[in-house]
Design a protein around this motif. Structure first.
Motif, PDB file in Angstrom:
ATOM      1  N   PHE A 110       1.336  -0.926 -14.473  1.00 15.58           N
ATOM      2  CA  PHE A 110       0.390  -1.849 -13.852  1.00 15.58           C
ATOM      3  C   PHE A 110      -0.451  -1.105 -12.830  1.00 15.58           C
ATOM      4  O   PHE A 110       0.015  -0.158 -12.196  1.00 15.58           O
ATOM      5  CB  PHE A 110       1.138  -2.971 -13.114  1.00 15.58           C
ATOM      6  CG  PHE A 110       1.932  -3.871 -14.019  1.00 15.58           C
ATOM      7  CD1 PHE A 110       1.387  -5.048 -14.497  1.00 15.58           C
ATOM      8  CD2 PHE A 110       3.221  -3.537 -14.376  1.00 15.58           C
ATOM      9  CE1 PHE A 110       2.119  -5.880 -15.341  1.00 15.58           C
ATOM     10  CE2 PHE A 110       3.968  -4.355 -15.213  1.00 15.58           C
ATOM     11  CZ  PHE A 110       3.412  -5.532 -15.698  1.00 15.58           C
ATOM     12  N   SER A 111      -1.676  -1.568 -12.666  1.00 15.86           N
ATOM     13  CA  SER A 111      -2.545  -1.080 -11.600  1.00 15.86           C
ATOM     14  C   SER A 111      -2.476  -2.123 -10.492  1.00 15.86           C
ATOM     15  O   SER A 111      -2.673  -3.313 -10.749  1.00 15.86           O
ATOM     16  CB  SER A 111      -3.971  -0.956 -12.124  1.00 15.86           C
ATOM     17  OG  SER A 111      -4.843  -0.671 -11.054  1.00 15.86           O
ATOM     18  N   VAL A 112      -2.159  -1.680  -9.278  1.00 12.41           N
ATOM     19  CA  VAL A 112      -2.080  -2.594  -8.135  1.00 12.41           C
ATOM     20  C   VAL A 112      -2.922  -2.009  -7.008  1.00 12.41           C
ATOM     21  O   VAL A 112      -2.817  -0.829  -6.703  1.00 12.41           O
ATOM     22  CB  VAL A 112      -0.615  -2.779  -7.660  1.00 12.41           C
ATOM     23  CG1 VAL A 112      -0.547  -3.773  -6.512  1.00 12.41           C
ATOM     24  CG2 VAL A 112       0.283  -3.249  -8.802  1.00 12.41           C
ATOM     25  N   ASP A 113      -3.759  -2.831  -6.392  1.00 15.25           N
ATOM     26  CA  ASP A 113      -4.660  -2.360  -5.339  1.00 15.25           C
ATOM     27  C   ASP A 113      -3.900  -2.119  -4.031  1.00 15.25           C
ATOM     28  O   ASP A 113      -3.961  -2.920  -3.106  1.00 15.25           O
ATOM     29  CB  ASP A 113      -5.785  -3.382  -5.143  1.00 15.25           C
ATOM     30  CG  ASP A 113      -6.857  -2.866  -4.196  1.00 15.25           C
ATOM     31  OD1 ASP A 113      -6.976  -1.631  -4.065  1.00 15.25           O
ATOM     32  OD2 ASP A 113      -7.553  -3.685  -3.592  1.00 15.25           O
ATOM     33  N   MET A 114      -3.166  -1.000  -3.994  1.00 10.50           N
ATOM     34  CA  MET A 114      -2.378  -0.632  -2.808  1.00 10.50           C
ATOM     35  C   MET A 114      -3.118   0.472  -2.050  1.00 10.50           C
ATOM     36  O   MET A 114      -3.565   1.437  -2.663  1.00 10.50           O
ATOM     37  CB  MET A 114      -1.004  -0.083  -3.224  1.00 10.50           C
ATOM     38  CG  MET A 114      -0.164  -1.026  -4.044  1.00 10.50           C
ATOM     39  SD  MET A 114       1.373  -0.242  -4.619  1.00 10.50           S
ATOM     40  CE  MET A 114       0.770   0.920  -5.831  1.00 10.50           C
ATOM     41  N   THR A 115      -3.228   0.307  -0.744  1.00  7.66           N
ATOM     42  CA  THR A 115      -3.937   1.320   0.039  1.00  7.66           C
ATOM     43  C   THR A 115      -3.046   2.031   1.053  1.00  7.66           C
ATOM     44  O   THR A 115      -3.440   3.040   1.610  1.00  7.66           O
ATOM     45  CB  THR A 115      -5.122   0.680   0.791  1.00  7.66           C
ATOM     46  OG1 THR A 115      -4.620  -0.419   1.559  1.00  7.66           O
ATOM     47  CG2 THR A 115      -6.177   0.186  -0.189  1.00  7.66           C
ATOM     48  N   CYS A 116      -1.849   1.476   1.307  1.00  6.66           N
ATOM     49  CA  CYS A 116      -1.000   2.072   2.332  1.00  6.66           C
ATOM     50  C   CYS A 116       0.476   1.826   2.041  1.00  6.66           C
ATOM     51  O   CYS A 116       0.826   1.139   1.080  1.00  6.66           O
ATOM     52  CB  CYS A 116      -1.350   1.501   3.708  1.00  6.66           C
ATOM     53  SG  CYS A 116      -0.994  -0.265   3.814  1.00  6.66           S
ATOM     54  N   GLU A 117       1.316   2.370   2.886  1.00  7.95           N
ATOM     55  CA  GLU A 117       2.763   2.205   2.758  1.00  7.95           C
ATOM     56  C   GLU A 117       3.163   0.726   2.832  1.00  7.95           C
ATOM     57  O   GLU A 117       4.073   0.293   2.135  1.00  7.95           O
ATOM     58  CB  GLU A 117       3.442   2.984   3.896  1.00  7.95           C
ATOM     59  CG  GLU A 117       4.905   3.265   3.672  1.00  7.95           C
ATOM     60  CD  GLU A 117       5.176   4.264   2.565  1.00  7.95           C
ATOM     61  OE1 GLU A 117       6.234   4.125   1.927  1.00  7.95           O
ATOM     62  OE2 GLU A 117       4.355   5.162   2.332  1.00  7.95           O
ATOM     63  N   GLY A 118       2.471  -0.041   3.653  1.00  5.77           N
ATOM     64  CA  GLY A 118       2.753  -1.469   3.775  1.00  5.77           C
ATOM     65  C   GLY A 118       2.547  -2.190   2.446  1.00  5.77           C
ATOM     66  O   GLY A 118       3.313  -3.084   2.090  1.00  5.77           O
ATOM     67  N   GLU A 172       8.909   2.552 -10.359  1.00  7.21           N
ATOM     68  CA  GLU A 172       8.392   3.680  -9.592  1.00  7.21           C
ATOM     69  C   GLU A 172       7.003   3.283  -9.117  1.00  7.21           C
ATOM     70  O   GLU A 172       6.223   2.732  -9.883  1.00  7.21           O
ATOM     71  CB  GLU A 172       8.261   4.925 -10.476  1.00  7.21           C
ATOM     72  CG  GLU A 172       9.554   5.434 -11.052  1.00  7.21           C
ATOM     73  CD  GLU A 172       9.303   6.392 -12.220  1.00  7.21           C
ATOM     74  OE1 GLU A 172       8.205   6.970 -12.319  1.00  7.21           O
ATOM     75  OE2 GLU A 172      10.221   6.528 -13.030  1.00  7.21           O
ATOM     76  N   ILE A 173       6.718   3.595  -7.860  1.00  2.61           N
ATOM     77  CA  ILE A 173       5.405   3.295  -7.298  1.00  2.61           C
ATOM     78  C   ILE A 173       4.650   4.604  -7.084  1.00  2.61           C
ATOM     79  O   ILE A 173       5.167   5.530  -6.461  1.00  2.61           O
ATOM     80  CB  ILE A 173       5.534   2.534  -5.957  1.00  2.61           C
ATOM     81  CG1 ILE A 173       6.186   1.166  -6.200  1.00  2.61           C
ATOM     82  CG2 ILE A 173       4.166   2.371  -5.297  1.00  2.61           C
ATOM     83  CD1 ILE A 173       6.474   0.388  -4.942  1.00  2.61           C
ATOM     84  N   ASP A 174       3.443   4.680  -7.631  1.00  2.00           N
ATOM     85  CA  ASP A 174       2.572   5.840  -7.459  1.00  2.00           C
ATOM     86  C   ASP A 174       1.415   5.388  -6.565  1.00  2.00           C
ATOM     87  O   ASP A 174       0.392   4.910  -7.047  1.00  2.00           O
ATOM     88  CB  ASP A 174       2.086   6.297  -8.834  1.00  2.00           C
ATOM     89  CG  ASP A 174       1.143   7.493  -8.762  1.00  2.00           C
ATOM     90  OD1 ASP A 174       0.780   7.909  -7.643  1.00  2.00           O
ATOM     91  OD2 ASP A 174       0.763   7.998  -9.831  1.00  2.00           O
ATOM     92  N   LEU A 175       1.631   5.489  -5.244  1.00  2.00           N
ATOM     93  CA  LEU A 175       0.649   4.988  -4.277  1.00  2.00           C
ATOM     94  C   LEU A 175      -0.715   5.677  -4.386  1.00  2.00           C
ATOM     95  O   LEU A 175      -1.741   5.000  -4.422  1.00  2.00           O
ATOM     96  CB  LEU A 175       1.218   5.079  -2.854  1.00  2.00           C
ATOM     97  CG  LEU A 175       0.380   4.490  -1.726  1.00  2.00           C
ATOM     98  CD1 LEU A 175       0.022   3.039  -1.978  1.00  2.00           C
ATOM     99  CD2 LEU A 175       1.102   4.635  -0.402  1.00  2.00           C
ATOM    100  N   PRO A 176      -0.777   7.030  -4.478  1.00  2.00           N
ATOM    101  CA  PRO A 176      -2.101   7.672  -4.554  1.00  2.00           C
ATOM    102  C   PRO A 176      -2.945   7.198  -5.745  1.00  2.00           C
ATOM    103  O   PRO A 176      -4.156   7.078  -5.644  1.00  2.00           O
ATOM    104  CB  PRO A 176      -1.771   9.162  -4.692  1.00  2.00           C
ATOM    105  CG  PRO A 176      -0.387   9.308  -4.146  1.00  2.00           C
ATOM    106  CD  PRO A 176       0.313   8.011  -4.424  1.00  2.00           C
ATOM    107  N   ASN A 177      -2.291   6.917  -6.880  1.00  2.00           N
ATOM    108  CA  ASN A 177      -3.024   6.473  -8.068  1.00  2.00           C
ATOM    109  C   ASN A 177      -3.017   4.952  -8.242  1.00  2.00           C
ATOM    110  O   ASN A 177      -3.535   4.427  -9.228  1.00  2.00           O
ATOM    111  CB  ASN A 177      -2.453   7.143  -9.319  1.00  2.00           C
ATOM    112  CG  ASN A 177      -2.717   8.635  -9.308  1.00  2.00           C
ATOM    113  OD1 ASN A 177      -3.832   9.073  -9.051  1.00  2.00           O
ATOM    114  ND2 ASN A 177      -1.690   9.418  -9.542  1.00  2.00           N
TER     115      ASN A 177
END
Length: 68
Positions: free
Chosen positions: A6-14, A32-37
């Motif tokens: 899934f693509s999720v609009d995450m911008t930070c650790e929060g 698994e979360i891939d925050l940069p991507n």
């Protein structure tokens, strides 16, 4: 177990913590979360619709990218 991406609009650790929280609450998932991507890979027997609805509970926009 099927693995879904899934693509999720995450911008930070929060943001990633919010995703972690809702997925743990759902249960029966490994992820698994891939925050940069801005991607989340989830191993689960839950339906794609259930997983997507759960991710959207974070208030972030989310979309299904496909099986991995």
């Amino acid at each position: 177990m099927p693995k879904h991406e899934f693509s999720v609009d995450m911008t930070c650790e929060g943001c990633s913590n919010a995703v972690t929280r809702v997925l743990h609450k759902l249960g029966g998932v490994q992820f698994e979360i891939d925050l940069p991507n801005k991607k989340v890979c989830i191993d689960s027997e839950h339906s794609v619709d259930t997983l997507l609805a759960t991710l959207k509970k974070t208030g972030k926009s989310a979309s299904y990218l496909g099986e991995k």
